[in-house]
Write a protein that holds these residues in place. Structure first.
Motif, PDB file in Angstrom:
ATOM      1  N   PHE A  44       0.269  -2.540  -6.604  1.00 30.87           N
ATOM      2  CA  PHE A  44       0.037  -1.833  -5.533  1.00 30.87           C
ATOM      3  C   PHE A  44      -1.518  -1.186  -5.119  1.00 30.87           C
ATOM      4  CE2 PHE A  44       1.100   0.754  -8.826  1.00 30.87           C
ATOM      5  CZ  PHE A  44       0.242   1.967  -8.839  1.00 30.87           C
ATOM      6  N   ALA A  45      -1.486  -0.920  -3.883  1.00 31.92           N
ATOM      7  CA  ALA A  45      -2.878  -0.353  -3.415  1.00 31.92           C
ATOM      8  C   ALA A  45      -2.425   0.988  -3.084  1.00 31.92           C
ATOM      9  CB  ALA A  45      -3.375  -1.269  -2.278  1.00 31.92           C
ATOM     10  N   PHE A  46      -3.561   1.839  -3.369  1.00 31.72           N
ATOM     11  CA  PHE A  46      -3.540   3.382  -3.025  1.00 31.72           C
ATOM     12  C   PHE A  46      -4.891   3.871  -2.530  1.00 31.72           C
ATOM     13  CE2 PHE A  46      -4.557   2.754  -7.316  1.00 31.72           C
ATOM     14  CZ  PHE A  46      -5.563   3.897  -7.442  1.00 31.72           C
ATOM     15  N   PHE A  47      -4.755   4.855  -1.595  1.00 33.15           N
ATOM     16  CA  PHE A  47      -6.134   5.288  -1.122  1.00 33.15           C
ATOM     17  C   PHE A  47      -6.506   6.522  -2.455  1.00 33.15           C
ATOM     18  CE2 PHE A  47      -4.931   4.467   3.175  1.00 33.15           C
ATOM     19  CZ  PHE A  47      -6.092   3.742   3.565  1.00 33.15           C
TER      20      PHE A  47
ATOM     21  N   GLU B 172       2.448  -2.157 -18.454  1.00 29.55           N
ATOM     22  CA  GLU B 172       2.456  -2.930 -19.574  1.00 29.55           C
ATOM     23  C   GLU B 172       3.743  -3.687 -19.860  1.00 29.55           C
ATOM     24  OE1 GLU B 172       1.166  -3.398 -24.212  1.00 29.55           O
ATOM     25  OE2 GLU B 172       0.650  -1.577 -23.113  1.00 29.55           O
ATOM     26  N   GLU B 173       4.797  -2.829 -19.738  1.00 27.91           N
ATOM     27  CA  GLU B 173       6.072  -3.073 -19.916  1.00 27.91           C
ATOM     28  C   GLU B 173       6.734  -4.079 -18.776  1.00 27.91           C
ATOM     29  OE1 GLU B 173       8.411   0.566 -20.285  1.00 27.91           O
ATOM     30  OE2 GLU B 173       7.953   0.771 -22.366  1.00 27.91           O
ATOM     31  N   ASN B 174       6.276  -3.878 -17.658  1.00 28.16           N
ATOM     32  CA  ASN B 174       6.773  -4.683 -16.505  1.00 28.16           C
ATOM     33  C   ASN B 174       5.677  -5.786 -16.044  1.00 28.16           C
ATOM     34  OD1 ASN B 174       9.372  -3.112 -15.392  1.00 28.16           O
ATOM     35  ND2 ASN B 174       8.200  -1.575 -16.099  1.00 28.16           N
ATOM     36  N   HIS B 175       4.573  -5.879 -16.759  1.00 24.04           N
ATOM     37  CA  HIS B 175       3.513  -6.862 -16.616  1.00 24.04           C
ATOM     38  C   HIS B 175       3.018  -6.901 -15.132  1.00 24.04           C
ATOM     39  CE1 HIS B 175       5.399  -8.828 -20.085  1.00 24.04           C
ATOM     40  NE2 HIS B 175       6.651  -8.732 -19.545  1.00 24.04           N
ATOM     41  N   PHE B 176       2.388  -5.678 -14.671  1.00 25.20           N
ATOM     42  CA  PHE B 176       1.691  -5.443 -13.564  1.00 25.20           C
ATOM     43  C   PHE B 176       0.398  -6.177 -13.387  1.00 25.20           C
ATOM     44  CE2 PHE B 176       4.885  -2.307 -12.672  1.00 25.20           C
ATOM     45  CZ  PHE B 176       4.488  -1.841 -11.417  1.00 25.20           C
ATOM     46  N   GLY B 177       0.194  -6.505 -12.316  1.00 24.92           N
ATOM     47  CA  GLY B 177      -1.169  -7.319 -11.816  1.00 24.92           C
ATOM     48  C   GLY B 177      -2.227  -5.769 -11.848  1.00 24.92           C
ATOM     49  N   LYS B 178      -3.341  -6.386 -11.345  1.00 24.98           N
ATOM     50  CA  LYS B 178      -4.534  -5.228 -11.358  1.00 24.98           C
ATOM     51  C   LYS B 178      -4.192  -4.639 -10.045  1.00 24.98           C
ATOM     52  CE  LYS B 178      -8.061  -7.913 -13.538  1.00 24.98           C
ATOM     53  NZ  LYS B 178      -8.140  -6.828 -14.650  1.00 24.98           N
ATOM     54  N   LEU B 179      -4.532  -3.242  -9.906  1.00 26.61           N
ATOM     55  CA  LEU B 179      -4.243  -2.276  -8.835  1.00 26.61           C
ATOM     56  C   LEU B 179      -5.460  -2.440  -7.944  1.00 26.61           C
ATOM     57  CD1 LEU B 179      -3.161   0.675 -10.761  1.00 26.61           C
ATOM     58  CD2 LEU B 179      -1.673  -1.303 -10.004  1.00 26.61           C
TER      59      LEU B 179
ATOM     60  N   HIS C 191       0.704  -1.046  -0.107  1.00 25.99           N
ATOM     61  CA  HIS C 191       0.120   0.043   0.034  1.00 25.99           C
ATOM     62  C   HIS C 191       0.917   1.435  -0.133  1.00 25.99           C
ATOM     63  CE1 HIS C 191      -3.502   2.436   0.792  1.00 25.99           C
ATOM     64  NE2 HIS C 191      -4.348   1.161   0.825  1.00 25.99           N
ATOM     65  N   THR C 192       0.680   2.243  -1.071  1.00 26.89           N
ATOM     66  CA  THR C 192       1.772   3.328  -1.267  1.00 26.89           C
ATOM     67  C   THR C 192       0.861   4.388  -1.058  1.00 26.89           C
ATOM     68  OG1 THR C 192       3.451   4.137  -2.254  1.00 26.89           O
ATOM     69  CG2 THR C 192       1.731   3.072  -3.617  1.00 26.89           C
TER      70      THR C 192
ATOM     71  N   PRO D 262      -3.879 -10.359  -7.206  1.00 22.27           N
ATOM     72  CA  PRO D 262      -2.791  -9.478  -6.501  1.00 22.27           C
ATOM     73  C   PRO D 262      -2.760  -9.643  -4.756  1.00 22.27           C
ATOM     74  CG  PRO D 262      -4.778  -8.203  -7.222  1.00 22.27           C
ATOM     75  CD  PRO D 262      -4.975  -9.667  -7.605  1.00 22.27           C
ATOM     76  N   PHE D 263      -1.689  -9.816  -4.246  1.00 18.13           N
ATOM     77  CA  PHE D 263      -1.109  -9.566  -2.989  1.00 18.13           C
ATOM     78  C   PHE D 263      -0.804  -8.288  -2.590  1.00 18.13           C
ATOM     79  CE2 PHE D 263      -0.924 -14.196  -4.078  1.00 18.13           C
ATOM     80  CZ  PHE D 263      -1.648 -14.596  -3.290  1.00 18.13           C
ATOM     81  N   ILE D 264      -1.382  -7.706  -1.474  1.00 17.79           N
ATOM     82  CA  ILE D 264      -1.089  -6.229  -1.031  1.00 17.79           C
ATOM     83  C   ILE D 264      -0.711  -6.330   0.206  1.00 17.79           C
ATOM     84  CG2 ILE D 264      -1.873  -3.858  -0.777  1.00 17.79           C
ATOM     85  CD1 ILE D 264      -1.848  -4.715  -3.634  1.00 17.79           C
ATOM     86  N   LEU D 265       0.660  -5.867   0.577  1.00 12.67           N
ATOM     87  CA  LEU D 265       1.244  -5.808   1.930  1.00 12.67           C
ATOM     88  C   LEU D 265       0.688  -4.566   2.741  1.00 12.67           C
ATOM     89  CD1 LEU D 265       4.822  -6.820   1.218  1.00 12.67           C
ATOM     90  CD2 LEU D 265       3.134  -8.292   2.361  1.00 12.67           C
ATOM     91  N   GLU D 266      -0.063  -4.763   3.806  1.00 16.31           N
ATOM     92  CA  GLU D 266      -0.314  -3.333   4.724  1.00 16.31           C
ATOM     93  C   GLU D 266       0.304  -3.655   6.077  1.00 16.31           C
ATOM     94  OE1 GLU D 266      -4.785  -2.610   3.292  1.00 16.31           O
ATOM     95  OE2 GLU D 266      -4.686  -4.015   4.353  1.00 16.31           O
ATOM     96  N   THR D 267       1.679  -4.021   5.993  1.00 17.65           N
ATOM     97  CA  THR D 267       2.317  -4.196   7.136  1.00 17.65           C
ATOM     98  C   THR D 267       3.035  -2.943   7.677  1.00 17.65           C
ATOM     99  OG1 THR D 267       4.206  -4.804   5.571  1.00 17.65           O
ATOM    100  CG2 THR D 267       2.789  -6.656   6.756  1.00 17.65           C
TER     101      THR D 267
END
Length: 278
Positions: free
Chosen positions: A29-32, A57-64, A7-8, A252-257
Motif C-alpha cells: 500500500f501507499a500512504f501519506f 511477513e506472514e502475508n508476504h507484503f511487498g515494499k511500501l 493509497h490509504t 509494487p503497483f499502487i492504485l490511486e483511482t
C-alpha cells in the motif's frame, strides 16, 4: 508475485493500514507520511510498527510506498518554502527508518517560472542535503503529467535530477500510468517502446514502483486527472499489459483511482484475475 494495493489513510497506523489492505485483497500500500497538505506528522508507535511487521511477513507484503505531502515543493523560488520542503523530507526519511527498506515517493515540484533547468538544480540540491549513506529507504522521483510548470514532465528531466545527485544508489523512479499518458507517452499503442525509452534514458533498474491509474484525458493533455481502472482513455487492456510486462516484474503497483475500499477491492480482484504468473 503481483504486489498490488491502494493509497490509504495513515491516520490509523501501520497495523490498521495493513489489515485494511488485506481486506481489500492487497499485499502492499501507499500512504501519506503526514497530512497531504503538510503539517506535523503523527507520532509513530513502535509497538504498532512491530505488529505490522509480523502481519506483513506472514502475508508476504511487498515494499511500501510512502508519499510526501503535495505541498512539498523542492524547487520553488521562495526560500522559506524550500526550507519547509527540506525539513519535511529529512524528517520523513528519519521516520521511515522505523520501517526500513521501503520507498519514499515525491513529486519533484514546480519551478514556477524559473525554468526547468533551475528547478532541476534546486531539487538535486535538496536531495544532496538530506540523503544519507546509511538510510535504507529509496527515494522515488515520480513521473509527472507536465501541467503548469511541473518538473519531471519527461524521462529526460528525471535523468537530469539523478545526474546531479551524489548518492545515486538512494534514488529510483515511480512511474504513474496516468501521468505518462497525459504527458505524451503512448502506453496504449506502444508500451514496449515507452519502457525501452525509459531504459535508455533512466535505466529500468531504477523503476521501483508503479502508480496504476486510468486517465480521464486524451494522450498528451498534460492535465493529470485519474480515472477508475478501465473507465478512462488508457483502458483495462493496457493496464493489464503493464502489470504483466517483464519490465515491471516484482515491483509494487499502487492504485490511486477515485474510489472507496469497495471500489479498490473490485479493482484489485479484477487485476489479480488478469495477472499471469511469471
Amino acid at each position: 508475485m503481483l504486489y498490488i494495493g491502494n493509497h490509504t489513510s495513515s491516520s490509523r497506523g501501520y497495523l490498521a493500514m495493513g489489515k485494511q489492505m488485506l481486506a481489500n485483497g492487497g499485499n502492499t500500500f501507499a500512504f501519506f507520511t503526514r497530512n497531504p497538505r503538510g503539517g506535523k506528522a503523527k507520532d509513530i508507535d513502535p509497538q504498532d510498527v512491530q505488529a505490522f511487521g509480523q502481519l506483513a511477513e506472514e502475508n508476504h507484503f511487498g515494499k511500501l510506498v510512502a508519499h510526501a505531502p503535495y505541498t512539498m515543493n523542492c524547487c520553488t523560488a521562495k526560500e522559506n518554502l524550500r526550507d519547509f520542503a527540506r525539513e519535511i523530507m529529512a524528517d520523513d526519511l528519519r521516520r521511515l527508518e522505523m520501517t526500513p527498506g521501503n520507498y519514499y515517493n515525491f513529486h519533484p515540484g514546480s519551478h514556477v517560472g524559473q525554468g526547468a533547468e533551475v528547478g532541476i538544480s534546486k531539487i538535486a540540491e535538496i536531495l544532496n542535503e538530506v540523503l544519507t549513506k546509511d538510510q535504507s529507504t529509496i527515494v522515488l522521483l515520480e513521473t509527472m503529467s507536465g501541467k503548469g510548470t511541473e518538473v519531471g514532465r519527461n524521462f529526460e528531466e528525471l535523468r537530469q535530477i539523478i545526474d546531479k545527485v551524489e548518492l545515486k544508489d538512494k534514488l529510483g523512479v515511480c512511474l504513474d500510468t496516468c501521468h505518462v499518458w497525459d504527458g505524451g507517452y503512448d502506453i496504449v499503442n506502444d508500451l514496449d517502446s515507452v519502457f525501452e525509452e525509459f531504459d535508455r534514458i533512466i535505466g529500468l533498474d531504477r523503476l521501483k514502483a508503479i502508480h496504476l491509474n486510468d486517465s480521464m484525458n486524451p494522450l498528451g493533455s498534460h492535465k493529470d486527472r485519474h480515472a477508475r481502472i478501465g473507465e478512462g482513455e488508457i483502458g483495462l487492456e493496457t493496464l493489464v499489459r503493464v502489470i504483466n510486462h517483464p519490465a515491471t516484474e516484482g515491483i509494487p503497483f499502487i492504485l490511486e483511482t477515485p474510489n472507496d475500499d469497495e471500489g479498490w477491492t473490485h479493482e484489485i480482484a479484477l487485476l489479480r484475475n488478469e495477472y499471469k504468473q511469471k
